[in-house]
Scaffold this active site. Structure first.
Site, PDB file in Angstrom:
ATOM      1  N   GLY A 198       0.791  -1.230   0.000  1.00 38.39           N
ATOM      2  CA  GLY A 198       0.000   0.000   0.000  1.00 38.39           C
ATOM      3  C   GLY A 198       0.821   1.277   0.000  1.00 38.39           C
ATOM      4  N   GLY A 200       2.396   2.427  -2.568  1.00 35.46           N
ATOM      5  CA  GLY A 200       2.343   3.085  -3.869  1.00 35.46           C
ATOM      6  C   GLY A 200       3.277   2.514  -4.915  1.00 35.46           C
ATOM      7  N   LYS A 201       3.702   1.271  -4.731  1.00 35.84           N
ATOM      8  CA  LYS A 201       4.631   0.680  -5.693  1.00 35.84           C
ATOM      9  C   LYS A 201       3.955   0.478  -7.049  1.00 35.84           C
ATOM     10  CE  LYS A 201       5.474  -2.803  -2.873  1.00 35.84           C
ATOM     11  NZ  LYS A 201       4.679  -2.337  -1.725  1.00 35.84           N
ATOM     12  N   HIS A 413       6.473  -1.342  26.974  1.00 32.04           N
ATOM     13  CA  HIS A 413       7.481  -0.534  26.293  1.00 32.04           C
ATOM     14  C   HIS A 413       6.900   0.831  25.878  1.00 32.04           C
ATOM     15  CE1 HIS A 413      11.032  -0.132  23.530  1.00 32.04           C
ATOM     16  NE2 HIS A 413      10.175   0.656  22.890  1.00 32.04           N
ATOM     17  N   GLU A 414       5.762   0.804  25.212  1.00 31.19           N
ATOM     18  CA  GLU A 414       5.174   2.062  24.734  1.00 31.19           C
ATOM     19  C   GLU A 414       4.690   2.922  25.897  1.00 31.19           C
ATOM     20  OE1 GLU A 414       5.654   3.029  21.757  1.00 31.19           O
ATOM     21  OE2 GLU A 414       6.397   1.081  21.103  1.00 31.19           O
ATOM     22  N   HIS A 417       7.632   4.906  27.120  1.00 30.19           N
ATOM     23  CA  HIS A 417       7.870   6.113  26.332  1.00 30.19           C
ATOM     24  C   HIS A 417       6.894   7.214  26.741  1.00 30.19           C
ATOM     25  CE1 HIS A 417      10.750   4.508  23.506  1.00 30.19           C
ATOM     26  NE2 HIS A 417       9.916   3.612  22.990  1.00 30.19           N
TER      27      HIS A 417
END
Ligand code: ADP
Ligand code: ZN
Length: 579
Positions: A198, A200-201, A413-414, A417
């Site tokens: 997704g 944009g390739k 972990h988050e 932060h």
């Protein structure tokens, strides 16, 4: 080219052998099945006479053209038998009936009409199957590939300007190949676009074709997967035959990894397909103007042969959009939508970390649907909120394969932060926390760090503390540390090194200032020590911060674990309640 034909016919021969073996096997199974079943049902003529005399037989059906008869016993069991002759049986049964036996006797014209139907059906299935196999063998003549005219332009692809620039040369070549071939310039044969789904390739490949005004072939790697030996290779051959007919053109192969996996990965059948693809690409001379663009999000599993010079030798990494890119992508997809003035795309961009270009497009479409459902003329910010929530649910589902332990680790972990950020820099907005894995990231906090063009020393230090917050929380709350923090640690040490070697924020080492690459050539022990000291000091601050706010970290982690995503409002509510 000779090599190809060799490959192909070799595959076909193999296929033919498989086919014959398979048919034989089927026949055997059928015969075997029949024998077993009929053996159980069969009784001898003598047995039949005994059963009839014992009044065990309900009815007998005989057929004019054969000596086979069907028997139904009084207990409803079905039997079969063979008789010496029809008249003989009829005579015997007539006598039995005269003696009061209630047996029914019937003579039919032909043998078992129903079984004939079954046989015809079986036959036609065989024929159908054979035809199918033969068609497959001939390269799946059901496989057709036609080019399309792409209307996509570079201006439709947003946020990946550098990547577009790298590909502009390809457009120039396709527009005017002679200019290049005349001077013997080396032109790219294969371009590998590497990036998350997704991003944009496909869009980019279409844009190249659109800008150059050349036909665009699109195929998916999985359509070359081997359901039958040799099919993949022959489809590749077919694709390139068609492409060469209309060259200059673009051949785009999405999900190339499904055919070009490492040979040692156990996908033995795809090797032939891969060889065919390589042979086609090797076979291009410089004046064959077919440019192959392949896309993957699994660079790591690709067979090294495919990325060798002369094949897919140009690699372009397409990143997940950052906040600036997201805003640009949103602008593109907002072009054809009526959006209320109080909706700021900048804000949406900030809130959608981890969204790919496709997700953002999807988000605006969802929002448009909500606004229509609510009978509104313009998309409102409520519609956007609903759509974000909706798209997030979808993103969550896609990554459901994560263990509860991993989820808890990410949550802790988050939360680390987030809590450290709230304590050391309470004025920085947290737009959202997610523990939904996305790309390579397990989870993320979306801090508003956009206003820091000229970073102050104090800002950089608290940024380092926030970066360490995740690792420190793991250490303190889980009593163990994971590799998930490696990116944070890297970023923090980068900041420290820059502070020392570029900004001279430490007040020492003033002579060492210079560009990083210059600096790296003569790594200076003293500056490493300086940076190390900064890292240690701020790690320690982060550790003390988490230690002092253990309770908050744990309850935030619990909340995160439960909800997986917390919006800005939810975070604010949590802070109000817990700090
Ligand atoms: P990929 O091939 O990388 O999986 P696609 O090119 O199929 O991604 O992207 C799907 C859609 O998402 C595109 O058709 C486009 O509408 C939107 N999109 C993705 N990336 C971008 C971008 N950089 N700019 C504009 N639209 C994008
Ligand atoms: Zn982290």
């Amino acid at each position: 080219m000779n090599k190809n034909t060799g490959n192909g016919s070799n595959g076909n021969r193999k296929l033919l052998i498989y086919l014959i073996l398979f048919t034989l096997l089927l026949t055997l199974i059928r015969l075997g099945g029949k024998t077993i079943k009929e053996d159980e049902m069969r009784i001898s003529y003598d047995e039949l006479i005994t059963e009839v005399k014992d009044q065990q037989v309900e009815s007998i059906t005989a057929y004019e053209s054969t000596l086979n008869i069907d028997i139904v016993m009084k207990n409803e069991e079905e039997k079969i038998s063979a008789i010496p002759g029809l008249t003989e049986l009829a005579e015997f049964l007539r006598i039995e009936q005269e003696n009061g036996n209630q047996i029914k006797f019937e003579v039919k014209a032909s043998s078992k009409a129903s079984s004939l139907v079954v046989q015809l059906l079986t036959l036609s299935i065989y024929i159908g199957f054979l035809t199918y196999m033969i068609r497959k063998m001939n390269g799946g003549s059901d496989y057709t590939i036609k080019p399309v005219t792409s209307k996509v332009r570079f201006s439709d692809v947003a946020g990946i300007d550098e990547e577009k620039e790298q590909l502009e040369e390809v457009v120039t070549f396709l527009k005017n190949p002679e200019k290049y071939t005349k001077i013997g310039a080396k032109i790219p044969k294969g371009i590998l676009l590497n990036g998350d789904p997704g991003t944009g390739k496909t869009l980019l490949a279409k844009a190249i074709a659109g800008e150059a005004g050349v036909p665009f072939f699109q195929a998916n790697g999985s359509s070359f997967e081997e359901k039958f030996v040799g099919v993949g290779a022959s489809r590749i051959r077919k694709l390139f035959t068609e492409a060469k007919k209309v060259a200059p053109c673009i051949v785009f192969i999405d999900e190339i990894d499904s055919v070009a996996q490492n040979r040692y990965s156990g996908h033995s059948y795809s090797e032939q397909t891969l060889n065919q693809l390589l042979a086609e690409m090797d076979g291009f001379s410089t004046n064959q103007k077919v440019i192959v663009i392949a896309a993957t999000n699994h660079m790591d599993v690709l067979d090294p042969a495919i990325i060798r010079p002369g094949r897919f030798d140009r690699h372009v990494f397409i990143p997940m959009p950052d906040v600036v890119a997201r805003e640009k992508i949103l602008r593109i997809h907002a072009r054809d939508k009526k959006i209320s003035d109080n909706v700021l795309l900048t804000d949406i961009a900030k809130r959608t970390v981890g969204f790919s270009g496709a997700d953002l497009e999807n988000l605006l479409n969802e929002a448009a649907i909500y606004s229509v459902n609510n009978h509104k003329q313009y998309i409102s910010s409520e519609d956007i909120d609903e759509a974000i929530a909706r798209v997030l649910v979808g993103l969550k589902k896609k990554n459901s394969a994560i263990t509860p332990e991993e989820k808890w680790l990410t949550a802790v972990h988050e939360a680390g932060h987030a809590v450290v950020s709230e304590v050391v820099r309470p004025n920085v907005i947290n737009f959202g926390i997610s523990i939904v894995p996305r790309g390579h990231a397990g989870g993320y906090n979306v801090f508003d760090e956009s206003g820091h063009k000229y970073a102050k020393k104090s800002d950089l230090l608290v940024q380092m503390q926030v970066l360490y917050g995740g690792r420190v929380a793991e250490e303190i709350i889980l009593g163990d540390i994971s590799s998930g923090a490696s990116n944070d640690l890297e970023k923090a040490s980068q900041i420290a090194h820059r502070m020392v070697t570029r900004f001279s924020m430490n007040g020492s080492l003033l002579t060492k200032i210079g560009s990083e690459s210059e600096y790296n050539q003569r790594i200076d022990i003293r500056s490493i020590e300086e940076a190390e000291k900064i890292c240690k000091e701020n790690y320690e601050i982060a550790r003390r911060t988490v230690d002092a706010h253990k309770k908050q970290v744990i309850s935030l982690a619990r909340l995160l674990y439960e909800k997986e995503y917390l919006s800005q409002e939810e975070i604010n509510a949590f802070i109000l309640e817990n700090f």
